[in-house]
Design a protein around this motif. Sequence first.
Motif, PDB file in Angstrom:
ATOM      1  N   THR A 142       0.830  -1.209   0.000  1.00 35.45           N
ATOM      2  CA  THR A 142       0.000   0.000   0.000  1.00 35.45           C
ATOM      3  C   THR A 142       0.863   1.257   0.000  1.00 35.45           C
ATOM      4  O   THR A 142       0.598   2.191  -0.763  1.00 35.45           O
ATOM      5  CB  THR A 142      -0.955   0.001   1.210  1.00 35.45           C
ATOM      6  OG1 THR A 142      -1.744  -1.198   1.163  1.00 35.45           O
ATOM      7  CG2 THR A 142      -1.876   1.200   1.182  1.00 35.45           C
ATOM      8  N   LYS A 146       0.953   3.954  -3.000  1.00 34.66           N
ATOM      9  CA  LYS A 146       0.609   5.340  -2.665  1.00 34.66           C
ATOM     10  C   LYS A 146       1.703   6.319  -3.102  1.00 34.66           C
ATOM     11  O   LYS A 146       1.425   7.481  -3.363  1.00 34.66           O
ATOM     12  CB  LYS A 146       0.355   5.476  -1.157  1.00 34.66           C
ATOM     13  CG  LYS A 146      -1.046   5.089  -0.750  1.00 34.66           C
ATOM     14  CD  LYS A 146      -1.290   5.390   0.712  1.00 34.66           C
ATOM     15  CE  LYS A 146      -2.747   5.104   1.070  1.00 34.66           C
ATOM     16  NZ  LYS A 146      -3.008   5.278   2.507  1.00 34.66           N
ATOM     17  N   TRP A 168      -8.228  -5.539  -0.972  1.00 38.65           N
ATOM     18  CA  TRP A 168      -7.314  -4.388  -1.001  1.00 38.65           C
ATOM     19  C   TRP A 168      -7.922  -3.259  -1.832  1.00 38.65           C
ATOM     20  O   TRP A 168      -7.896  -2.088  -1.418  1.00 38.65           O
ATOM     21  CB  TRP A 168      -5.960  -4.793  -1.581  1.00 38.65           C
ATOM     22  CG  TRP A 168      -4.931  -3.713  -1.487  1.00 38.65           C
ATOM     23  CD1 TRP A 168      -4.033  -3.525  -0.475  1.00 38.65           C
ATOM     24  CD2 TRP A 168      -4.696  -2.646  -2.427  1.00 38.65           C
ATOM     25  NE1 TRP A 168      -3.254  -2.411  -0.724  1.00 38.65           N
ATOM     26  CE2 TRP A 168      -3.639  -1.858  -1.924  1.00 38.65           C
ATOM     27  CE3 TRP A 168      -5.273  -2.285  -3.640  1.00 38.65           C
ATOM     28  CZ2 TRP A 168      -3.155  -0.732  -2.592  1.00 38.65           C
ATOM     29  CZ3 TRP A 168      -4.792  -1.167  -4.307  1.00 38.65           C
ATOM     30  CH2 TRP A 168      -3.742  -0.398  -3.781  1.00 38.65           C
ATOM     31  N   ASN A 172      -8.962   0.562  -0.633  1.00 45.68           N
ATOM     32  CA  ASN A 172      -8.148   1.639  -1.198  1.00 45.68           C
ATOM     33  C   ASN A 172      -8.791   2.193  -2.477  1.00 45.68           C
ATOM     34  O   ASN A 172      -8.228   2.089  -3.566  1.00 45.68           O
ATOM     35  CB  ASN A 172      -6.730   1.113  -1.494  1.00 45.68           C
ATOM     36  CG  ASN A 172      -5.995   0.705  -0.244  1.00 45.68           C
ATOM     37  OD1 ASN A 172      -5.430   1.532   0.456  1.00 45.68           O
ATOM     38  ND2 ASN A 172      -6.011  -0.590   0.057  1.00 45.68           N
TER      39      ASN A 172
END
Length: 196
Positions: A142, A146, A168, A172
């Motif tokens: 993650t 990001k 996931w 997200n």
Amino acid sequence: MTQNNLLTQVSNCVICEPQLPLGARPVVQFNPSARILIAGQAPGLKVHKTGIPFDDASGQRLRQWLGLDKDDFYDATKIAILPMGFCYPGKGKSGDLPPRKECAPTWRAELLAALPNIKLTIVLGKYAQAYHLPHTKHLPLTELVKSWREYWPAILPLPHPSPRNNIWLAKNPWFERDVVPKLCDAVQSILNREDG
């Protein structure tokens, strides 16, 4: 070594066949004209059976993320597909086993050197991440995804498009809202420049 010789050698590779439950069947897509490289993990069982990269639910989602139909996705003059391991590694306790360790040291540098026109490398999964973005291998997925702007526009780390990552993706939503449209635009721009 010429492109044809290199592809023939890769296609005939049996370096880790004794460790492969279904034998060696390297699955790659390669042409020196390719402008986009997809660096994945290793073929799954369905891909092993068909010999077609991303011929599964992961491939369907990946093509959606890229904004490509099958014709463009499977055009080796546009898209190169080089997983970290070229053959199906077998099943583990929680999904497929990792890519075989013999594959990347044997072939990857030579194949990448034979792809002089790559404008964007799409990195899928932790094994491809460790190779293509070695300074980030300690980062959780993650955090890495990001920070995608740090590597853009040459490299884009993505979560694996497998249905196993549905949770996931649900947690997200910024990924499909912010990253996927940029990816689609970049892919079209790169391929349009090639066509033009």
